[in-house]
Design a protein around this motif. Structure first.
Motif, PDB file in Angstrom:
ATOM      1  N   ARG A 174      -7.578  -3.244  -3.619  1.00  0.00           N
ATOM      2  CA  ARG A 174      -6.231  -2.950  -3.109  1.00  0.00           C
ATOM      3  C   ARG A 174      -6.065  -3.505  -1.705  1.00  0.00           C
ATOM      4  O   ARG A 174      -7.013  -3.440  -0.922  1.00  0.00           O
ATOM      5  CB  ARG A 174      -6.010  -1.435  -3.058  1.00  0.00           C
ATOM      6  CG  ARG A 174      -5.415  -0.790  -4.297  1.00  0.00           C
ATOM      7  CD  ARG A 174      -6.213  -0.979  -5.533  1.00  0.00           C
ATOM      8  NE  ARG A 174      -5.713  -0.113  -6.614  1.00  0.00           N
ATOM      9  CZ  ARG A 174      -6.267  -0.021  -7.798  1.00  0.00           C
ATOM     10  NH1 ARG A 174      -7.333  -0.734  -8.094  1.00  0.00           N
ATOM     11  NH2 ARG A 174      -5.757   0.784  -8.713  1.00  0.00           N
TER      12      ARG A 174
ATOM     13  N   PRO B   7       7.388  -5.161   3.540  1.00  0.00           N
ATOM     14  CA  PRO B   7       7.050  -5.227   2.112  1.00  0.00           C
ATOM     15  C   PRO B   7       7.553  -4.020   1.313  1.00  0.00           C
ATOM     16  O   PRO B   7       7.368  -2.876   1.722  1.00  0.00           O
ATOM     17  CB  PRO B   7       5.516  -5.262   2.103  1.00  0.00           C
ATOM     18  CG  PRO B   7       5.134  -5.753   3.455  1.00  0.00           C
ATOM     19  CD  PRO B   7       6.194  -5.257   4.389  1.00  0.00           C
ATOM     20  N   CYS B   8       8.176  -4.308   0.170  1.00  0.00           N
ATOM     21  CA  CYS B   8       8.708  -3.238  -0.679  1.00  0.00           C
ATOM     22  C   CYS B   8       8.135  -3.380  -2.085  1.00  0.00           C
ATOM     23  O   CYS B   8       8.380  -4.378  -2.766  1.00  0.00           O
ATOM     24  CB  CYS B   8      10.231  -3.311  -0.718  1.00  0.00           C
ATOM     25  SG  CYS B   8      10.941  -2.116  -1.865  1.00  0.00           S
ATOM     26  N   CYS B   9       7.368  -2.374  -2.514  1.00  0.00           N
ATOM     27  CA  CYS B   9       6.687  -2.448  -3.811  1.00  0.00           C
ATOM     28  C   CYS B   9       7.657  -2.323  -4.984  1.00  0.00           C
ATOM     29  O   CYS B   9       7.312  -2.631  -6.112  1.00  0.00           O
ATOM     30  CB  CYS B   9       5.592  -1.383  -3.901  1.00  0.00           C
ATOM     31  SG  CYS B   9       6.210   0.313  -3.862  1.00  0.00           S
ATOM     32  N   LYS B  10       8.861  -1.848  -4.717  1.00  0.00           N
ATOM     33  CA  LYS B  10       9.809  -1.659  -5.816  1.00  0.00           C
ATOM     34  C   LYS B  10      10.430  -2.971  -6.253  1.00  0.00           C
ATOM     35  O   LYS B  10      10.970  -3.068  -7.344  1.00  0.00           O
ATOM     36  CB  LYS B  10      10.919  -0.672  -5.388  1.00  0.00           C
ATOM     37  CG  LYS B  10      10.449   0.759  -5.322  1.00  0.00           C
ATOM     38  CD  LYS B  10      10.189   1.288  -6.717  1.00  0.00           C
ATOM     39  CE  LYS B  10       8.979   2.178  -6.744  1.00  0.00           C
ATOM     40  NZ  LYS B  10       8.479   2.461  -8.086  1.00  0.00           N
TER      41      LYS B  10
ATOM     42  N   GLU C  58       1.181  -3.208  -3.198  1.00  0.00           N
ATOM     43  CA  GLU C  58       0.664  -1.928  -3.689  1.00  0.00           C
ATOM     44  C   GLU C  58       1.589  -0.775  -3.309  1.00  0.00           C
ATOM     45  O   GLU C  58       1.766   0.172  -4.067  1.00  0.00           O
ATOM     46  CB  GLU C  58      -0.726  -1.645  -3.111  1.00  0.00           C
ATOM     47  CG  GLU C  58      -1.796  -2.639  -3.520  1.00  0.00           C
ATOM     48  CD  GLU C  58      -2.229  -2.489  -4.968  1.00  0.00           C
ATOM     49  OE1 GLU C  58      -1.885  -1.481  -5.592  1.00  0.00           O
ATOM     50  OE2 GLU C  58      -2.913  -3.412  -5.466  1.00  0.00           O
ATOM     51  N   ILE C  59       2.117  -0.819  -2.106  1.00  0.00           N
ATOM     52  CA  ILE C  59       2.956   0.266  -1.620  1.00  0.00           C
ATOM     53  C   ILE C  59       3.812  -0.273  -0.478  1.00  0.00           C
ATOM     54  O   ILE C  59       3.381  -1.146   0.269  1.00  0.00           O
ATOM     55  CB  ILE C  59       2.101   1.473  -1.162  1.00  0.00           C
ATOM     56  CG1 ILE C  59       2.978   2.697  -0.905  1.00  0.00           C
ATOM     57  CG2 ILE C  59       1.249   1.138   0.053  1.00  0.00           C
ATOM     58  CD1 ILE C  59       2.221   4.000  -0.930  1.00  0.00           C
ATOM     59  N   SER C  60       5.015   0.268  -0.381  1.00  0.00           N
ATOM     60  CA  SER C  60       5.922  -0.184   0.673  1.00  0.00           C
ATOM     61  C   SER C  60       5.403   0.265   2.032  1.00  0.00           C
ATOM     62  O   SER C  60       4.951   1.398   2.189  1.00  0.00           O
ATOM     63  CB  SER C  60       7.319   0.411   0.449  1.00  0.00           C
ATOM     64  OG  SER C  60       7.759   0.116  -0.858  1.00  0.00           O
TER      65      SER C  60
ATOM     66  N   ILE D 258      -2.886   6.073   3.438  1.00  0.00           N
ATOM     67  CA  ILE D 258      -2.603   5.702   2.040  1.00  0.00           C
ATOM     68  C   ILE D 258      -3.880   5.117   1.435  1.00  0.00           C
ATOM     69  O   ILE D 258      -4.263   5.447   0.307  1.00  0.00           O
ATOM     70  CB  ILE D 258      -1.463   4.662   1.962  1.00  0.00           C
ATOM     71  CG1 ILE D 258      -0.154   5.240   2.500  1.00  0.00           C
ATOM     72  CG2 ILE D 258      -1.287   4.167   0.530  1.00  0.00           C
ATOM     73  CD1 ILE D 258       0.920   4.187   2.791  1.00  0.00           C
TER      74      ILE D 258
ATOM     75  N   GLY E  57      -6.285   7.723   0.341  1.00  0.00           N
ATOM     76  CA  GLY E  57      -5.892   8.297  -0.953  1.00  0.00           C
ATOM     77  C   GLY E  57      -6.291   7.389  -2.099  1.00  0.00           C
ATOM     78  O   GLY E  57      -6.835   7.837  -3.110  1.00  0.00           O
ATOM     79  N   MET E  58      -6.045   6.098  -1.933  1.00  0.00           N
ATOM     80  CA  MET E  58      -6.434   5.146  -2.991  1.00  0.00           C
ATOM     81  C   MET E  58      -7.947   5.140  -3.178  1.00  0.00           C
ATOM     82  O   MET E  58      -8.445   5.127  -4.305  1.00  0.00           O
ATOM     83  CB  MET E  58      -5.966   3.734  -2.628  1.00  0.00           C
ATOM     84  CG  MET E  58      -4.472   3.529  -2.734  1.00  0.00           C
ATOM     85  SD  MET E  58      -4.069   1.805  -2.333  1.00  0.00           S
ATOM     86  CE  MET E  58      -2.286   1.872  -2.422  1.00  0.00           C
TER      87      MET E  58
END
Lengths: 278, 311
Positions: free
Chosen positions: A71, A112-115, A121-123, A133, A136-137
């Protein structure tokens, strides 16, 4: 994955870095908005990481190995131009799309926007959240017994955020040896020198005091970057790579100049920058 | 009235254990309050899936975000003050912006935190959470509704904020109750006024309606456990029937349930609304009972105020 890197490969990587730098500048110029200084300081590391070290799959879910990927979190999300340029180089999307950067309707959002962009990976964008974060991963991957690494890329100004140190303690407490954090030590933040604004001080000693392994490198030396990542992957603790870098690296008039943190070059400045990189 | 009071928090902890048994992806995180929030029940049963991040609420929220990225379903608990306040920006920019499957079960919401006083009484949490895109906001009224709301949250894909009261609460619902996140429920039909509430003030509102009834006022009571998304239809239909709406909540009158109802009715069916809750002020120390009385939220005070309002 190779554990050694040849002179020839280093030359190739350096050539790619030049291309990525040009793309970063053209994107920001075209958008007339963005963050050249911190993008140019981190691009050599992103280049080595994405092209030589990280297990990742630009085709995303289509690859059955996707869940076992390493990641990557760009915690200093304002260096998005650097991330997009290396992602395009690796084939996540077509290089032509780079010129949509920061434009209305683009997948290449300001931060960066993961959507909207696969492979993110994440915004991110709000500083101080990426390492947590990442913890957590890393915990989730350990629960699932997946042997992958979590790479988190932070700025040196960013570590003024207290939440970074909550996460630093978290990683050490939980023995998250699958986390590798980069601190882009370019020594400048928006309002000037990090030491003037809020002394960041001895970053290496700080991480070590919190129970991390550390490696200090020249963040523009391809061989040092590569060796540091390989060493960090084998660390038995969370590992911080403190990368001494130059904000605006590669463009003489941008180097070590806080004014280029979040400013787009005009036509003339772009041409001058591209000429220097040729 | 003789009622059996149940700890809503321990119902929460027990429900987590139940969920943990059937779904190995459920993980629980706490920030040094696992006894207060009762996540300790889950910690005891599934130590490998419990993470105490210490007194670090920002880290609590973003660590949960990371876990959800690996397919886990994190339930996160701390006091409402810290989950919604200290870590608001983590909730907004990391959980909700990326629409992550994280459940924030915050205990100690509202004035009934009691003796700890204003610093720990979250009177703004619903307002703070409701304003974030992608967030679902639930305020259960008793142990049964809490249990069902937690189970709903575990199955629902997306961020959920659930406010769990510190106080023990009497049973209002039994196992025949069916929590439906798209539905508000009419607890009592009436024709004169509509009382809209949720959470700890539901039982007070029920008792208040009895007092009002003795005075010849026939109140309709609507329980709105899900503040967002709001069940517009049930609320508008009741407003059409009574033409007078009063909202009652253990929260500031700014931004919470009362505001949500005003936003809806002012656009869809303009009706006179009075919001009852704490005003633009901080709380103070005292027992939950004393504070409910002082801030006008117990049945007697509510009945007095409402009688005055509709004269």
């Amino acid at each position: 994955m190779i554990d050694q890197i040849s002179e020839l490969e280093i030359k190739d990587i350096e050539e790619v870095s030049k291309k990525l730098r040009k793309n970063i500048l053209m994107m920001i110029h075209n958008a007339q908005s963005g963050h050249p200084g911190g993008s140019l300081s981190c691009i050599d590391i992103l280049n080595v990481l994405f092209t030589k070290c990280m297990k990742h799959y630009p085709e995303c879910e289509l690859n059955p190995e996707y869940k076992n990927r390493d990641r990557f979190i760009l915690s200093k999300g304002h260096a998005s131009a650097a991330l997009y340029s290396i992602m395009a180089h690796c084939g996540y999307f077509k290089e032509e799309e780079l010129l949509t950067f920061r434009k209305f309707g683009s997948k290449l959002q300001g931060h960066p926007c993961c959507k909207v962009l696969k492979g993110i990976e994440i915004s991110t964008g709000s500083l101080g959240q990426g390492l947590s974060i990442g913890c957590g991963m890393a915990l989730g991957l350990k629960l699932d017994k997946i042997d992958s690494k979590v790479y988190v890329y932070m700025g040196d100004g960013e570590i003024e955020e207290g939440s970074v140190w909550e996460a630093v303690m978290n990683a050490a407490h939980n023995n998250l040896d699958n986390i590798i954090a980069f601190v882009d030590r370019n020594k400048l933040q928006i309002d000037g020198s990090t030491e003037k604004v809020k002394s960041v001080g001895n970053v290496k000693a700080k991480f070590e005091a919190f129970g991390w392994d550390t490696i200090e490198i020249d963040g523009h030396n391809i061989l040092e970057i590569y060796n540091a990542i390989i060493k960090a992957k084998n660390s038995s603790k969370p590992c911080a790579i403190i990368a001494n870098t130059i904000k605006g690296k590669g463009v003489s008039f941008m180097e070590n100049n806080a004014g280029w943190h979040g400013k787009a070059p005009n036509d003339e400045e772009l041409q001058k920058a591209l000429d220097e990189l040729n | 009235m003789n009622r059996e009071y149940k700890s809503v928090r321990s119902e929460y902890g027990k429900t987590l254990v139940e969920l943990g048994k059937v779904n190995k992806d459920i993980v629980v995180l706490d920030a040094d309050l696992s006894s207060s929030t009762q996540t300790k029940l889950f910690a005891k049963e599934f130590p490998e899936r419990f993470f105490n991040v210490g007194i670090s609420e920002q880290d609590l929220i973003t660590t949960a975000a990371g876990l959800s990225c690996t397919g886990k379903i994190p339930f996160v608990s701390t006091f409402a003050m810290f989950a919604s306040g200290r870590a608001w920006e983590q909730v907004r920019n990391t959980i909700c912006y990326s629409n992550l499957n994280v459940k924030i079960a915050a205990t100690h919401g509202g004035i009934t935190v009691g003796e700890d006083g204003a610093s720990h009484q979250a009177l703004e949490d619903i307002s703070l959470m409701r304003s974030i895109p992608n967030m679902t906001v639930i305020v259960p009224a008793d142990a049964e509704e809490t249990r069902q709301a937690i189970k709903f949250a575990a199955e629902f894909n997306g961020p959920v904020y659930i406010r769990i009261s510190r106080s023990n609460l009497p049973d209002i619902f039994d196992s025949n109750y069916k929590f439906d996140y798209k539905k508000a429920n009419i607890i009592k039909e009436g024709k004169d006024i509509t009382l809209i509430t949720n959470g700890e003030t539901l039982v007070e509102t029920i008792d208040c309606a009895k007092i009002l009834s003795e005075k010849g006022i026939d109140a309709e009571i609507i329980n709105v456990p899900v503040v967002k998304p709001l069940d517009n239809e049930t609320i508008i239909n009741s407003a059409k029937k009574t033409n007078r709406v009063i909202t009652i909540e253990n929260h500031s009158i700014i931004g919470g349930l009362g505001s949500a109802i005003c936003e809806l009715l002012s656009e869809k069916y303009p009706t006179k609304v009075t919001r009852i809750g704490t005003n633009d002020e901080f709380g103070q120390s005292g027992t939950a009972k004393e504070l409910m009385a002082f801030y006008g939220l117990n049945a007697e005070k509510l009945a007095q105020k409402i009688t005055g309002l509709i004269k």
